[in-house]
Design an enzyme around this catalytic site. Structure first.
Site, PDB file in Angstrom:
ATOM      1  N   LYS A 151      39.893  33.350 103.145  1.00 39.69           N
ATOM      2  CA  LYS A 151      38.280  33.222 102.629  1.00 39.69           C
ATOM      3  C   LYS A 151      37.844  31.938 103.278  1.00 39.69           C
ATOM      4  O   LYS A 151      37.836  31.843 103.368  1.00 39.69           O
ATOM      5  CB  LYS A 151      39.070  32.906 100.851  1.00 39.69           C
ATOM      6  CG  LYS A 151      39.005  33.165  99.753  1.00 39.69           C
ATOM      7  CD  LYS A 151      38.630  34.584  99.736  1.00 39.69           C
ATOM      8  CE  LYS A 151      38.034  34.051  97.897  1.00 39.69           C
ATOM      9  NZ  LYS A 151      38.627  35.283  97.114  1.00 39.69           N
ATOM     10  N   SER A 198      33.023  46.388  98.700  1.00 39.65           N
ATOM     11  CA  SER A 198      32.533  46.040  99.466  1.00 39.65           C
ATOM     12  C   SER A 198      32.851  46.729 100.970  1.00 39.65           C
ATOM     13  O   SER A 198      31.955  46.624 101.698  1.00 39.65           O
ATOM     14  CB  SER A 198      32.723  44.550  99.938  1.00 39.65           C
ATOM     15  OG  SER A 198      32.367  43.463  99.387  1.00 39.65           O
TER      16      SER A 198
END
Ligand code: GLU
Length: 474
Positions: free
Chosen positions: A106, A365
């Site tokens: 992240k 994704s």
């Protein structure tokens, strides 16, 4: 936002520990799965309105058991290392749960993106990307960012362009980031993906009669009531698809400026159009308005399904005992703290956990990344072939029966799949399978009442398999 009693990362670790007990895995292996493998913090200067602003930014790669690592980049004033570490860890478990072959990561940039012009945001995004390239923290085989809170396809396009400028000769460069505009190596269906996945997950949960009976509910979605907190990308698509395809009645919506409530139902399309025009949901016809200071109260209203779709820690020790919803569908990452969950489980609530429920984003994704590596749109090879074969089949049946289909019927039956059809069906299959796996684990362990512990167990077992295959661990 109410301050949680414990840090977000600690809350994720607590969830992990609770599930780890059931796995009987060796302590060292569990420790390796749990820790963040690489944490990168950087400060860089950006010229803003004649002055210089020093920007604090992060990229955390939680788990290198698979490559590349994967996860969004968040632009928010609340960004800090603890938060990015927690979100990166959730990404590892999320990918494992939906069988997306990536490690978790992240990124975070500590800015309020709504305070800056697009020009400044572009400068920040390009500089951040340059820092990631310099440290080898981005690349189609290394670490692949995506949108998250405060970012979208525009930022992803800037990231890809910066990467290409610096690494122009890489044939797979477009796969360095996902969530790009369709015209720039993106994939159809990525924008709606998280919300659509949330819908499929809720629908699957509501298909189990015995689980619904325990909550005093009938199975199926038609006519169920829903309250949504957050009308960003995830919340808005969850709302639209739940209303349009599930027949769900949305009775409450919370946003930064306040919340609206109408037990007779709120048309989500009308509400979004209203907000676009008036820049607020205040004054939406027929609905009761809760002022900004009271907006979090919307979480406490009676409904079948509560969908927190904004930020973490919104259901915490202060309000957990006041939550009346029967099902909490976690569209956001980490909306329920560890302590709050204990209270909710005691009260018999069903919590569909974030790391499963919002995995639709990373699933699509993954499809986008595969598309980038294959350098070809999905459906290009087989669409016409499938169409022709179905038409031949129809013709044969027509000759055998002496009856014929109308043109519209024939077009519908013989239609070859487009990219969007394949993406949606791949997503639907993924969400259904993953739910069934988790539920099975929950049912097998009689003592387990919660889906989250089952989801963590599933993730831990899958990741541990990868580590064991490396030959380091027993
Ligand atoms: N930010 C999204 C998430 O939290 C998507 C991540 C991705 O697509 O890599 O799951």
């Amino acid at each position: 936002m109410t301050q949680p009693k414990q840090s977000f990362f600690q809350s994720v670790q607590n969830y992990f520990d609770k599930a780890a007990q059931y796995t009987k895995l060796e302590q060292g292996l569990l420790e390796q799965i749990k820790v963040c493998n690489a944490v990168y913090q950087v400060h860089f200067p950006v010229k803003v309105n004649g002055g210089v602003k020093v920007i604090e930014a992060y990229r955390v790669q939680h788990s290198h058991h698979r490559a590349p690592t994967k996860g969004g980049i968040r632009y928010s004033n609340h960004v800090n290392q603890d938060e990015v570490m927690a979100l990166a860890a959730l990404m590892s478990y999320k990918c494992a749960i939906v069988d997306v072959p990536f490690g978790g990561a992240k990124g975070g940039v500590k800015i309020n993106p709504w305070e800056y012009s697009p020009e400044v945001l572009e400068k920040i995004t390009r500089r951040y990307t340059t820092e990631l390239v310099r440290r080898n923290f981005i690349g189609p085989a290394i670490d692949v960012p995506a949108p998250d809170y405060g970012t979208g396809e525009r930022e992803m396009a800037w990231i890809m362009d910066t990467y290409r400028v610096l690494k122009g000769d890489e044939i797979d460069a477009a796969g360095c980031v996902t969530g790009k505009p369709v015209s720039q190596n993106g994939i159809r269906g990525r924008t709606e993906a998280t919300g659509r996945g949330v819908f499929y997950g809720i629908r699957e949960a509501f298909s189990f009669k015995e689980d619904m009976k325990r909550l005093g509910l009938e199975s199926g979605l038609e006519g169920k009531t829903m309250i949504i907190q957050g009308l960003g990308n995830v919340g808005s698509y969850t709302g639209m698809i739940s209303q349009d395809e599930g027949g769900i009645k949305i009775i409450g919506v919370g946003e930064v400026e306040g919340a609206v409530y109408n037990p007779k139902g709120i048309d989500i399309h009308a509400l979004m159009a209203y907000r676009k025009e008036h820049k607020t949901i205040e004054g939406f016809p027929g609905a009761q308005f809760l002022k900004k200071e009271d907006r979090e109260k919307i979480l406490e209203f009676e409904c079948d399904i509560l969908v927190p779709a904004a930020l973490e820690n919104v259901i915490n020790s202060e309000n957990a005992h006041l939550i009346k919803a029967k099902v909490i569908a976690e569209a956001a990452n980490g909306p329920t703290t560890f302590l709050a969950e204990q209270e909710l489980l005691k009260r018999g609530k069903l919590i569909i956990p974030d790391m499963y429920l919002n995995a639709g984003g990373v699933t699509v994704s993954y499809f986008e990344w595969l598309k980038n590596l294959s350098h070809m749109r999905f459906g290009r090879m087989e669409k016409r072939f499938d169409q022709q074969r179905s038409e031949d089949l129809i013709k044969t049946v027509e000759q055998m029966t002496g009856k014929s289909l109308r043109k519209e019927e024939r077009d519908q039956v013989a239609r070859g799949a487009e990219e969007i059809d394949l993406v949606r069906s791949g997503l639907e299959e993924t969400m259904i399978n993953a739910y069934q796996q988790i539920r099975e684990i929950m049912v097998q362990h009689n003592e387990l009442q919660d889906l989250r512990t089952a989801a963590f167990m599933n993730a831990i077992l899958k990741i541990s398999n990868d580590y064991q295959n490396m030959g380091i661990f027993p």
